[in-house]
Design a protein around this motif. Sequence first.
Motif, PDB file in Angstrom:
ATOM      1  N   ASP A 134       0.831  -1.204   0.000  1.00 23.83           N
ATOM      2  CA  ASP A 134       0.000   0.000   0.000  1.00 23.83           C
ATOM      3  C   ASP A 134       0.867   1.256   0.000  1.00 23.83           C
ATOM      4  N   PHE A 135       1.960   1.213   0.778  1.00 24.70           N
ATOM      5  CA  PHE A 135       2.900   2.342   0.778  1.00 24.70           C
ATOM      6  C   PHE A 135       3.436   2.577  -0.632  1.00 24.70           C
ATOM      7  N   ALA A 136       3.804   1.482  -1.310  1.00 27.34           N
ATOM      8  CA  ALA A 136       4.340   1.608  -2.668  1.00 27.34           C
ATOM      9  C   ALA A 136       3.303   2.216  -3.605  1.00 27.34           C
ATOM     10  N   ASP A 137       2.056   1.801  -3.455  1.00 20.41           N
ATOM     11  CA  ASP A 137       0.979   2.356  -4.288  1.00 20.41           C
ATOM     12  C   ASP A 137       0.812   3.847  -4.030  1.00 20.41           C
ATOM     13  N   ILE A 138       0.897   4.243  -2.769  1.00 19.28           N
ATOM     14  CA  ILE A 138       0.773   5.662  -2.422  1.00 19.28           C
ATOM     15  C   ILE A 138       1.911   6.458  -3.058  1.00 19.28           C
ATOM     16  N   ILE A 139       3.146   5.947  -2.902  1.00 22.18           N
ATOM     17  CA  ILE A 139       4.305   6.671  -3.433  1.00 22.18           C
ATOM     18  C   ILE A 139       4.201   6.836  -4.947  1.00 22.18           C
ATOM     19  N   LEU A 140       3.742   5.771  -5.625  1.00 20.96           N
ATOM     20  CA  LEU A 140       3.649   5.836  -7.087  1.00 20.96           C
ATOM     21  C   LEU A 140       2.602   6.843  -7.548  1.00 20.96           C
ATOM     22  N   HIS A 141       1.601   7.111  -6.718  1.00 20.71           N
ATOM     23  CA  HIS A 141       0.506   7.982  -7.140  1.00 20.71           C
ATOM     24  C   HIS A 141       0.467   9.309  -6.389  1.00 20.71           C
ATOM     25  N   LEU A 142       1.559   9.666  -5.712  1.00 18.30           N
ATOM     26  CA  LEU A 142       1.589  10.957  -5.030  1.00 18.30           C
ATOM     27  C   LEU A 142       1.366  12.083  -6.038  1.00 18.30           C
ATOM     28  N   PRO A 143       0.495  13.046  -5.684  1.00 19.90           N
ATOM     29  CA  PRO A 143       0.234  14.121  -6.643  1.00 19.90           C
ATOM     30  C   PRO A 143       1.472  14.981  -6.844  1.00 19.90           C
ATOM     31  N   LYS A 144       1.870  15.188  -8.088  1.00 20.94           N
ATOM     32  CA  LYS A 144       2.971  16.079  -8.366  1.00 20.94           C
ATOM     33  C   LYS A 144       2.802  16.644  -9.772  1.00 20.94           C
ATOM     34  N   ASP A 145       3.179  17.913  -9.907  1.00 14.02           N
ATOM     35  CA  ASP A 145       3.042  18.540 -11.220  1.00 14.02           C
ATOM     36  C   ASP A 145       4.371  18.408 -11.968  1.00 14.02           C
ATOM     37  N   GLU A 146       4.452  19.066 -13.146  1.00 20.86           N
ATOM     38  CA  GLU A 146       5.627  18.864 -13.994  1.00 20.86           C
ATOM     39  C   GLU A 146       6.896  19.373 -13.325  1.00 20.86           C
ATOM     40  N   ARG A 147       6.790  20.463 -12.582  1.00 17.60           N
ATOM     41  CA  ARG A 147       7.968  21.005 -11.900  1.00 17.60           C
ATOM     42  C   ARG A 147       8.425  20.051 -10.801  1.00 17.60           C
ATOM     43  N   ASP A 148       7.491  19.493 -10.042  1.00 18.84           N
ATOM     44  CA  ASP A 148       7.823  18.505  -9.003  1.00 18.84           C
ATOM     45  C   ASP A 148       8.514  17.301  -9.619  1.00 18.84           C
ATOM     46  N   MET A 149       8.008  16.845 -10.776  1.00 17.00           N
ATOM     47  CA  MET A 149       8.586  15.658 -11.417  1.00 17.00           C
ATOM     48  C   MET A 149      10.018  15.922 -11.870  1.00 17.00           C
ATOM     49  N   ILE A 150      10.262  17.099 -12.416  1.00 16.59           N
ATOM     50  CA  ILE A 150      11.614  17.442 -12.847  1.00 16.59           C
ATOM     51  C   ILE A 150      12.555  17.524 -11.653  1.00 16.59           C
ATOM     52  N   HIS A 151      12.107  18.198 -10.605  1.00 15.21           N
ATOM     53  CA  HIS A 151      12.949  18.336  -9.400  1.00 15.21           C
ATOM     54  C   HIS A 151      13.239  16.975  -8.784  1.00 15.21           C
ATOM     55  N   GLU A 152      12.184  16.116  -8.719  1.00 13.27           N
ATOM     56  CA  GLU A 152      12.367  14.795  -8.139  1.00 13.27           C
ATOM     57  C   GLU A 152      13.357  13.980  -8.969  1.00 13.27           C
ATOM     58  N   ALA A 153      13.223  14.057 -10.293  1.00 10.75           N
ATOM     59  CA  ALA A 153      14.122  13.296 -11.172  1.00 10.75           C
ATOM     60  C   ALA A 153      15.573  13.730 -10.972  1.00 10.75           C
ATOM     61  N   ILE A 154      15.804  15.032 -10.894  1.00 10.31           N
ATOM     62  CA  ILE A 154      17.172  15.538 -10.727  1.00 10.31           C
ATOM     63  C   ILE A 154      17.728  15.151  -9.360  1.00 10.31           C
ATOM     64  N   ALA A 155      16.913  15.340  -8.310  1.00  6.63           N
ATOM     65  CA  ALA A 155      17.371  15.017  -6.956  1.00  6.63           C
ATOM     66  C   ALA A 155      17.665  13.524  -6.817  1.00  6.63           C
ATOM     67  N   GLU A 156      16.780  12.679  -7.351  1.00  4.72           N
ATOM     68  CA  GLU A 156      16.990  11.236  -7.229  1.00  4.72           C
ATOM     69  C   GLU A 156      18.199  10.805  -8.059  1.00  4.72           C
ATOM     70  N   ARG A 157      18.389  11.433  -9.232  1.00  5.54           N
ATOM     71  CA  ARG A 157      19.565  11.113 -10.047  1.00  5.54           C
ATOM     72  C   ARG A 157      20.842  11.466  -9.300  1.00  5.54           C
ATOM     73  N   ASN A 158      20.880  12.633  -8.676  1.00  8.29           N
ATOM     74  CA  ASN A 158      22.057  13.038  -7.914  1.00  8.29           C
ATOM     75  C   ASN A 158      22.321  12.091  -6.748  1.00  8.29           C
ATOM     76  N   ALA A 159      21.231  11.701  -6.040  1.00  4.41           N
ATOM     77  CA  ALA A 159      21.379  10.770  -4.917  1.00  4.41           C
ATOM     78  C   ALA A 159      21.922   9.429  -5.412  1.00  4.41           C
ATOM     79  N   LEU A 160      21.402   8.976  -6.562  1.00  2.00           N
ATOM     80  CA  LEU A 160      21.844   7.702  -7.108  1.00  2.00           C
ATOM     81  C   LEU A 160      23.328   7.737  -7.457  1.00  2.00           C
ATOM     82  N   TRP A 161      23.764   8.821  -8.066  1.00  2.00           N
ATOM     83  CA  TRP A 161      25.181   8.925  -8.426  1.00  2.00           C
ATOM     84  C   TRP A 161      26.077   8.927  -7.192  1.00  2.00           C
TER      85      TRP A 161
END
Lengths: 141, 51
Positions: free
Chosen positions: A63-90
């Motif tokens: 259920d937690f995974a389902d919530i995380i996958l469907h958290l409301p976010k707009d295009e700016r949130d998605m871009i910021h999340e992608a960049i932050a997660e990419r940096n964390a991954l590196w």
Amino acid sequence: MIGKPQWFKRRKYTGWGFTPVTWEGWVYIFIAILPLVLIRVFSPMNQMGIILVVVWALVVGFDFADIILHLPKDERDMIHEAIAERNALWMIITVLAIGIGYQVSSSVVVGVSKVDPVIVVAIFAGLLVKIISNVYLDRKD
Amino acid sequence: MTQEKLAEIVGVTRQTIISLEQNRYNPSLLLAYKITKVLGRKVIEDVFVLE
């Protein structure tokens, strides 16, 4: 499933996951954790107790995974999340690679293999996910 | 129209609208089109300026 994504917001500055923003979210978190505490307190850790904990943890986990996958976010949130997660991954990959390098060099010096297979598997698992993601994205666009 | 109302109509957060107004974020073409339409303008260039 059970929890609604509108009750939560994405954690940005305090790790991964989500944090409640409505009273429903706080009640959900309380109800998700309460059975685990009750089972631990009121039943001995025999086979039945362990099975109950594992089953409840799986239900909550999905259920937690389902919530995380469907958290409301707009295009700016998605871009910021992608960049932050990419940096964390590196950063994670860099530290793991340094760890493997250290273990390999220690192994050479000592003459006994001491490389942690979990770290090696983690890096290859990440590589596999990256390959699959790129194949999917190339075909999608 | 308030920032919050505009954000709700076009489907973004108020923070995104604030970032747009402060020139700190470049919207997608779709978002730019939606905002232009909500503001009652006919062309995107009436609302957004390409620099």
